[in-house]
Design a protein around this motif. Structure first.
Motif, PDB file in Angstrom:
ATOM      1  N   ARG A 230     -10.402   5.098 -10.464  1.00  0.00           N
ATOM      2  CA  ARG A 230     -11.513   5.602  -9.553  1.00  0.00           C
ATOM      3  C   ARG A 230     -12.986   5.071 -10.428  1.00  0.00           C
ATOM      4  NH1 ARG A 230     -12.771  11.771  -9.463  1.00  0.00           N
ATOM      5  NH2 ARG A 230     -13.452  10.939 -11.707  1.00  0.00           N
ATOM      6  N   HIS A 260     -12.059   2.028  -3.928  1.00  0.00           N
ATOM      7  CA  HIS A 260     -12.666   3.211  -4.632  1.00  0.00           C
ATOM      8  C   HIS A 260     -12.444   4.249  -3.512  1.00  0.00           C
ATOM      9  CE1 HIS A 260     -15.994   5.995  -5.265  1.00  0.00           C
ATOM     10  NE2 HIS A 260     -15.710   5.875  -6.502  1.00  0.00           N
ATOM     11  N   SER A 263      -8.836   5.255  -3.733  1.00  0.00           N
ATOM     12  CA  SER A 263      -8.588   6.134  -5.133  1.00  0.00           C
ATOM     13  C   SER A 263      -9.028   7.662  -4.921  1.00  0.00           C
ATOM     14  CB  SER A 263      -9.523   5.471  -6.463  1.00  0.00           C
ATOM     15  OG  SER A 263     -10.839   5.631  -6.150  1.00  0.00           O
TER      16      SER A 263
END
Length: 356
Positions: A230, A260, A263
């Motif tokens: 992340r 992102h 994540s």
């Protein structure tokens, strides 16, 4: 289970070139795809000596390396693309955390790919590293696997937009394929959690608690792998504002923003599943306490019933010479009847009060 030992692994100097993974007998092989919207060239069992004539910087080049045991081959590739030794050391050292690094015209990225082990509650881990430089994407895998099979087919069959994009988009879809493995692993763990929760409702065997703790370790394992991912994906998002690094095109930053977001979703799901495990653990202990309480209640009822019986037996067990009841012809039978009446009377009273 093979664990990612972020801190407990054998310490290596930053420039030490030594493969630390478990696939020590895997031979190193190379595969090269060179493509654009109109043409595709694919090379199997590729040799380092062919790099100069086969790499076309006007097209997208994907060099995939399976197996990290041939240090001479890896050093030759690093020399050809002018890759520093510390990046090569990070590729070989599989106990390192997920990271992203920029250096000159090279973007380096590594990631842990996780999948559930077959016929086991364990999780399999493999480190995969990527380097992008001047239209060339190099991927390093510890062994041959089918993580990217569907991507190779998309390139061969010209499916989607992959052939119209550059190496940065290829990196995006490779990372996306790896992150799909996280979803598969988490779903597998969730199925097992549901089964454990069902078992805790009917079974207080200590093996249930062991399984709960095993899956808690698995989720912590997943969390340790996804958290640095992340952070790395956030760093890629931030590159757009730096205007320093141009390996990733402006139009493609949105794809990495999606990763992102994925994540974040994965970490939220892990937190939710760990909460479910915590609830399962609490339910297990509640069931254990309930079972213990039921046992103690039964023993208490039995003890309460025998207290007056013991008192009567104790009274008539005394060795006094003058006890009128001892001479009574039906004394024994009377006392037995009284004892039975006491037992049934107490049982009836306890039942009416719902004490058992």
């Amino acid at each position: 289970m093979r664990k990612l030992k972020y801190k407990k692994g054998r310490k290596l100097q930053p420039y030490t070139l030594e493969y630390t993974g478990i696939h020590k007998r895997t031979d190193s092989e190379m595969q090269l795809f060179v493509y654009d919207n109109a043409n595709l060239s694919e090379y199997e069992d590729f040799k380092v000596s062919d790099l100069e004539k086969c790499i076309d910087v006007q097209k997208t080049n994907w060099l995939n390396i399976h197996g990290l045991n041939d240090l001479d081959l890896l050093k030759s590739v690093a020399d050809h693309f002018k890759i520093d030794n510390f990046m090569l050391a990070d590729i070989l050292n599989t106990i390192r955390r997920t990271k992203i690094e920029e250096q000159h015209d090279i973007l380096f990225f590594n990631i842990k790919s996780l999948l559930p082990a077959e016929d086991s509650d364990s999780i399999r881990a493999e480190q995969i590293s990527f380097l992008i430089k001047e239209g060339v994407l190099i991927s390093f895998q510890e062994k041959r696997s089918d993580f990217f099979t569907h991507i190779r087919e998309r390139i061969r069959t010209h499916s989607g937009i992959v052939r119209t994009k550059n190496a940065d988009y290829l990196l995006y879809i490779l990372l996306d394929a790896i992150m799909e493995n996280f979803y598969i692993t988490i779903e597998n763990e969730e199925d097992k959690i549901e089964n454990l929760i069902d078992q805790t409702k009917n079974n207080t065997d200590p093996i249930i608690l062991e399984k709960i703790e095993k899956h808690r370790d698995n989720f912590n394992f997943l969390k340790r792998a996804i958290t640095p991912l992340r952070d790395s994906l956030y760093d890629i998002k931030s590159m757009k504002d730096d205007n320093v690094f141009n390996v990733i095109e402006d139009d493609n930053f949105s794809f990495f923003a999606r990763l992102h977001q994925k994540s974040l979703e994965l970490l939220e799901q892990i937190e939710s599943d760990m909460g479910a495990l915590h609830s399962a653990s609490d339910f297990y202990f509640s069931a254990q306490n309930h079972k213990l309480n039921e046992i103690m209640k039964t023993l208490t009822v039995v003890s309460a019933i025998f207290i007056p019986l013991t008192f009567i037996a104790g009274v008539y067990g005394m060795n006094f010479k003058f006890m009128p009841e001892l001479e009574y012809e039906y004394g024994y039978y009377t006392i037995i009847v009284v004892m039975f009446l006491i037992v049934f009377g107490m049982l009836y009273y306890f039942k009416r009060r719902h004490w058992f």
